[in-house]
Design an enzyme around this catalytic site. Structure first.
Site, PDB file in Angstrom:
ATOM      1  N   ASP A 245     104.624  61.079  37.787  1.00 56.34           N
ATOM      2  CA  ASP A 245     103.841  60.649  36.632  1.00 56.34           C
ATOM      3  C   ASP A 245     102.443  60.417  37.161  1.00 56.34           C
ATOM      4  O   ASP A 245     102.264  59.727  38.174  1.00 56.34           O
ATOM      5  CB  ASP A 245     104.407  59.390  35.996  1.00 56.34           C
ATOM      6  N   SER A 246     101.507  61.041  36.537  1.00 56.77           N
ATOM      7  CA  SER A 246     100.153  60.962  37.065  1.00 56.77           C
ATOM      8  C   SER A 246      99.159  60.869  35.929  1.00 56.77           C
ATOM      9  O   SER A 246      99.473  61.155  34.769  1.00 56.77           O
ATOM     10  CB  SER A 246      99.850  62.174  37.947  1.00 56.77           C
TER      11      SER A 246
ATOM     12  N   ARG B 288      98.301  64.150  43.779  1.00 60.53           N
ATOM     13  CA  ARG B 288      99.677  64.639  43.814  1.00 60.53           C
ATOM     14  C   ARG B 288      99.996  65.198  45.189  1.00 60.53           C
ATOM     15  O   ARG B 288     101.094  65.000  45.725  1.00 60.53           O
ATOM     16  CB  ARG B 288      99.917  65.690  42.727  1.00 60.53           C
TER      17      ARG B 288
END
Length: 206
Positions: free
Chosen positions: A74-75, A189
């Site tokens: 989740d970013s 990420r």
């Protein structure tokens, strides 16, 4: 035990990103597969207050539903002048989930009067790796951050999301103007996935 690892996403770029991290770490025996490669299962809504909560929940759901080890992330973007928003709401900031153009346009409008020296921001990614363990799953969660600032207009054709308006620290190009390799080496990420390397290596050797 090693073999196929579910990446809880339908974004082919995320599969390729994980494969590049595995290759760079010289980890063999793991084949990333996306949600399109497994039977559909109920995906819980992202209701966590943090990126870590959402990533862990997605990874746990995927592992329990498929019996496969599962990676989920989740970013989003945390903007200093917006008190850390859009944060976990990044993908639906404009009201429509996944409308990158509308989300970016809204952020730029909200920052239209903010001077350059106060346009600091960070991309944040929480990555979770869930491995089935009997009737439960063992979950590892890591967090990567990529500091920078928000540009005044989009630039670049690579990447996705807010990449065209995010200028990494000590650089003058947006994230959307970087090559995939350049972005992996610095991105939130990429940093989070790299922090998962020990857990992935242990899984590959199990």
């Amino acid at each position: 035990m090693a073999g196929r690892v579910l990446v809880a996403s339908r974004n082919a770029k995320k599969l390729r990103e994980l494969q590049r991290v595995l290759d760079a770490a010289d980890i063999a025996g793991i084949e990333p597969v996306g949600l399109d490669a497994v039977p559909p299962y109920p995906e819980a809504p992202e209701t966590g207050a943090t990126f870590e909560e959402n990533a862990a929940a997605k990874a746990r759901d995927g592992a329990l539903a498929t019996g496969m080890a599962c990676i989920a992330d989740d970013s989003g973007l945390e903007i200093d002048a917006l008190n850390g928003m859009p944060g976990v709401l990044s993908a639906r900031w404009s009201g429509t989930h996944g409308d990158d153009g509308a989300n970016t346009a809204l952020v730029l409008a909200q920052l239209s009067d903010v001077p350059d020296e106060r346009r600091g921001a960070a991309f944040v990614s929480a990555c979770a790796f869930a491995v089935p363990d009997g009737d439960d799953v063992a979950v590892t969660v890591v967090r990567g951050e990529w500091r920078g600032a928000i540009a005044r207009a989009p630039r670049g054709e690579n990447g996705f999301g807010y990449d065209p308006v995010f200028v990494p620290e000590a650089g003058d190009r947006t994230a959307a103007e970087l090559s995939a390799e350049e972005k992996d080496a610095a991105s939130h990420r990429g940093r989070a996935l790299t922090l998962l390397v020990p857990a992935l290596a242990a899984f590959a050797g199990s």
